[in-house]
Design a protein around this motif. Sequence first.
Motif, short mmCIF file in Angstrom:
data_model
loop_
_atom_site.label_atom_id
_atom_site.label_comp_id
_atom_site.label_asym_id
_atom_site.label_seq_id
_atom_site.Cartn_x
_atom_site.Cartn_y
_atom_site.Cartn_z
N SER A 142 0.81 -1.22 0.00
CA SER A 142 0.00 0.00 0.00
C SER A 142 0.84 1.27 0.00
O SER A 142 0.30 2.37 0.01
N PHE A 143 2.17 1.13 -0.02
CA PHE A 143 3.04 2.31 0.00
C PHE A 143 3.19 2.85 -1.42
O PHE A 143 3.55 2.11 -2.34
N VAL A 144 2.92 4.13 -1.59
CA VAL A 144 3.00 4.76 -2.92
C VAL A 144 4.37 5.40 -3.07
O VAL A 144 4.78 6.23 -2.25
N ILE A 145 5.08 5.01 -4.13
CA ILE A 145 6.46 5.46 -4.33
C ILE A 145 6.50 6.69 -5.23
O ILE A 145 5.81 6.76 -6.25
N GLY A 146 7.32 7.65 -4.85
CA GLY A 146 7.52 8.86 -5.65
C GLY A 146 8.97 9.31 -5.53
O GLY A 146 9.79 8.68 -4.85
N ARG A 147 9.27 10.41 -6.17
CA ARG A 147 10.65 10.90 -6.19
C ARG A 147 11.20 11.14 -4.79
O ARG A 147 12.37 10.89 -4.52
N SER A 148 10.37 11.62 -3.88
CA SER A 148 10.85 12.02 -2.55
C SER A 148 11.11 10.84 -1.62
O SER A 148 11.75 11.00 -0.58
N ASN A 149 10.60 9.65 -1.95
CA ASN A 149 10.75 8.53 -1.02
C ASN A 149 11.33 7.27 -1.66
O ASN A 149 11.33 6.20 -1.05
N THR A 150 11.83 7.38 -2.88
CA THR A 150 12.33 6.20 -3.59
C THR A 150 13.47 5.52 -2.85
O THR A 150 13.49 4.29 -2.67
N LEU A 151 14.46 6.31 -2.40
CA LEU A 151 15.62 5.73 -1.73
C LEU A 151 15.22 5.10 -0.40
O LEU A 151 15.67 3.99 -0.07
N ALA A 152 14.39 5.79 0.35
CA ALA A 152 13.95 5.26 1.65
C ALA A 152 13.20 3.95 1.46
O ALA A 152 13.40 2.98 2.21
#
Length: 476
Positions: A142-152
């Motif tokens: 359910s986690f939505v991935i975007g530019r700000s959280n890709t590495l995490a």
Amino acid sequence: MTNTEQDRWSRVKGRLRTTVGEDVYTSWFARMDLEAVQDESVHLSVPTRFLKSWIQAHYADRVLTCWQAEMPEVHRIDLTVRTAMRCAAPAKETTAPADQRRIEQANGRPAPELRATATAPVSASHDALGGSPLDPRLTFASFVIGRSNTLAHAAARQVAEGRRGDPVMFNPLYIHAGVGLGKTHLLQAVTWAGNSGSERKVLYLTAEKFMYGFVAALKTQTALAFKEALRGIDVLVIDDLQFLQGKSTQAEFCHTLNALIDAGRQVVIAADRPPSDLESLDDRVRSRLAGGLVVEMGSLGEELRLGILKSRVAAARAHHASFDVPEAVLDYLARTITHNGRDLEGAINRLLAHSKLNAQPVTLEMAEREVRDLIRPQEPKRIKIEDIQRVVARQYNVSRSDLLSSRRTANVVRPRQVAMYLAKTLTLRSLPEIGRRFGGRDHTTVLHAVRKIEALVARDTALSEEVESLKRQLQE
């Protein structure tokens, strides 16, 4: 229980105390009671499931040997949890294979028969630590991935997919972000994934729960058990570390952190700021945290906000098939609700409630009316002292290490004073904290620098323009 049985139990406890030592006896056996002796079995009880599990895994043979020295006909120890036994009807018990295997491996031979109830994941059943509750919705799926959280996200997946004995790539994994940007979601996703069919023990704790567990262990004189239990975790997940308070609690956290990392166990931590900004923590803790992988989850971009909204609508539709949010409404919400992910979820919940309770379709007009209080003005950028030092060093062609050094040449002193002035005016840090971040200087040195630059800016137009230019660079 007869007097004879009570006398035997006293002698058995004496043998145990002599065998394992006073400290271990106090931690593990002081609260063990004799319930009954029947044929070839001795029935003992302890107050918590954790004590039961630990004794089964580590001291089964010793308990049986001490009883056999008193009663050679005893061949089995039946260990139960007192609260479950006395307050509820006894459930059918099954052998715990994991505990049995650990006992056999430790002793090199089959263990004496001990019966135990099937255990839940460590996060749910760990009495001594009291793992914090997990939200079943907060998974990687359910986690939505975007530019700000890709590495995490990638780092968290790497941790979750590891196996016992695998080399740890980065330790600890430290994730920091503002409120509602997905830190807790990632940490709970790591825990769910780690406890789903994995042989590893994954424990999720908030900092508050860690403090509560440590204080409770001190009060009940089970601190040794608490420490040993923590050090037996394969993956320790700590959320909201910024709330960790108290010198003794921080010292215990530091010892636990060091013990786990040195033993090759994984530690995952989340906080609302980087390690260097956790002023309440001991320098040793901050240093150890900064030695791992530190990842920041940035603010949610509009594309990511739209993805989160669509994900929440899809989740709501699983229970309310007729619920629909037009694309124009989703675009409006993604564009105007910029603060955090929880506000986005709250907006969908409001639209769902209004639509269901009033039997009306979701429209743009309804959305504008229902979520108007969630549309907040854009918060100013949070400026860090490290950013100030970097920008000032670049402006005056010196290095950041020069600003932190003891050098007192003119080409270093003025930039250092400007940086201290900006740190005082653009951040909420105290004078002592600013001094500490500038090479451990005294707060009076910072105060002198601030007053010096204030006076110069008032009469030196060129310096005033330089300072304003630095402020704009930092605030953009």
